[in-house]
Write a protein that holds these residues in place. Structure first.
Motif, PDB file in Angstrom:
ATOM      1  N   LEU A  54       0.827  -1.210   0.000  1.00 28.79           N
ATOM      2  CA  LEU A  54       0.000   0.000   0.000  1.00 28.79           C
ATOM      3  C   LEU A  54       0.860   1.258   0.000  1.00 28.79           C
ATOM      4  CD1 LEU A  54      -2.851  -1.063   2.433  1.00 28.79           C
ATOM      5  CD2 LEU A  54      -3.022  -0.661  -0.034  1.00 28.79           C
ATOM      6  N   TYR A  55       1.961   1.237   0.732  1.00 25.16           N
ATOM      7  CA  TYR A  55       2.877   2.380   0.721  1.00 25.16           C
ATOM      8  C   TYR A  55       3.418   2.629  -0.689  1.00 25.16           C
ATOM      9  CZ  TYR A  55       7.262   4.914   1.181  1.00 25.16           C
ATOM     10  OH  TYR A  55       8.291   5.800   0.996  1.00 25.16           O
ATOM     11  N   LEU A  56       3.860   1.566  -1.356  1.00 22.48           N
ATOM     12  CA  LEU A  56       4.466   1.737  -2.679  1.00 22.48           C
ATOM     13  C   LEU A  56       3.476   2.199  -3.741  1.00 22.48           C
ATOM     14  CD1 LEU A  56       6.967  -1.250  -2.797  1.00 22.48           C
ATOM     15  CD2 LEU A  56       7.505   1.186  -2.595  1.00 22.48           C
ATOM     16  N   VAL A  57       2.205   1.891  -3.578  1.00 24.62           N
ATOM     17  CA  VAL A  57       1.223   2.337  -4.574  1.00 24.62           C
ATOM     18  C   VAL A  57       0.542   3.648  -4.179  1.00 24.62           C
ATOM     19  CG1 VAL A  57       0.808   0.005  -5.402  1.00 24.62           C
ATOM     20  CG2 VAL A  57      -0.706   0.964  -3.664  1.00 24.62           C
ATOM     21  N   SER A  58       0.894   4.197  -3.016  1.00 25.02           N
ATOM     22  CA  SER A  58       0.275   5.432  -2.551  1.00 25.02           C
ATOM     23  C   SER A  58       1.121   6.648  -2.936  1.00 25.02           C
ATOM     24  CB  SER A  58       0.113   5.407  -1.037  1.00 25.02           C
ATOM     25  OG  SER A  58       1.356   5.641  -0.396  1.00 25.02           O
ATOM     26  N   PRO A  59       0.518   7.830  -2.880  1.00 24.36           N
ATOM     27  CA  PRO A  59       1.276   9.055  -3.142  1.00 24.36           C
ATOM     28  C   PRO A  59       2.430   9.267  -2.164  1.00 24.36           C
ATOM     29  CG  PRO A  59      -1.083   9.500  -3.235  1.00 24.36           C
ATOM     30  CD  PRO A  59      -0.919   8.093  -2.718  1.00 24.36           C
ATOM     31  N   ALA A  60       2.372   8.639  -1.004  1.00 27.21           N
ATOM     32  CA  ALA A  60       3.436   8.797  -0.004  1.00 27.21           C
ATOM     33  C   ALA A  60       4.787   8.333  -0.531  1.00 27.21           C
ATOM     34  CB  ALA A  60       3.088   8.039   1.273  1.00 27.21           C
ATOM     35  N   SER A  61       4.791   7.449  -1.526  1.00 26.81           N
ATOM     36  CA  SER A  61       6.066   6.933  -2.048  1.00 26.81           C
ATOM     37  C   SER A  61       6.450   7.561  -3.388  1.00 26.81           C
ATOM     38  CB  SER A  61       5.981   5.406  -2.202  1.00 26.81           C
ATOM     39  OG  SER A  61       5.119   5.070  -3.270  1.00 26.81           O
ATOM     40  N   ASP A  62       5.852   8.685  -3.728  1.00 31.69           N
ATOM     41  CA  ASP A  62       6.145   9.330  -5.024  1.00 31.69           C
ATOM     42  C   ASP A  62       7.624   9.611  -5.242  1.00 31.69           C
ATOM     43  OD1 ASP A  62       3.582   9.227  -5.937  1.00 31.69           O
ATOM     44  OD2 ASP A  62       3.126  11.352  -5.568  1.00 31.69           O
ATOM     45  N   ALA A  63       8.373   9.852  -4.185  1.00 32.11           N
ATOM     46  CA  ALA A  63       9.796  10.170  -4.328  1.00 32.11           C
ATOM     47  C   ALA A  63      10.686   8.948  -4.148  1.00 32.11           C
ATOM     48  CB  ALA A  63      10.185  11.256  -3.323  1.00 32.11           C
ATOM     49  N   VAL A  64      10.094   7.767  -4.066  1.00 26.15           N
ATOM     50  CA  VAL A  64      10.856   6.533  -3.869  1.00 26.15           C
ATOM     51  C   VAL A  64      10.941   5.792  -5.197  1.00 26.15           C
ATOM     52  CG1 VAL A  64      10.940   4.333  -2.628  1.00 26.15           C
ATOM     53  CG2 VAL A  64      10.035   6.372  -1.495  1.00 26.15           C
TER      54      VAL A  64
END
Length: 78
Positions: A54-64
């Motif tokens: 969920l983290y990787l598909v969320s906007p929270a990981s845009d810079a990852v």
């Protein structure tokens, strides 16, 4: 990094040994002794992958991007 200019992040989850049907087959062939070599002496629950995904598909990981996230319950050497 080659996909970053197109706004595409490429990341991966590297799972350890999880309690799955695939692992059931291996356990029936070789037994459970290998589990005792893990620091926590257990197989991980597949639901423990959910929050990482969920983290990787969320906007929270845009810079990852270009990252491999280990979700292995400390089973593999560092």
């Amino acid at each position: 990094m080659e996909w970053a200019e197109f706004g595409i992040n490429v990341n991966a989850i590297a799972p350890g040994s999880f309690d799955t049907e695939m692992m059931d087959g291996m356990r029936s062939r070789i037994g459970d002794a290998f589990i005792q070599s893990f620091p926590r002496k257990r197989l991980a629950d597949p639901r423990q992958l959910d929050t990482t995904l969920l983290y990787l598909v969320s906007p929270a990981s845009d810079a990852v991007t270009g990252t491999i996230i280990r979700v292995d319950d400390g089973q593999l050497p560092r």
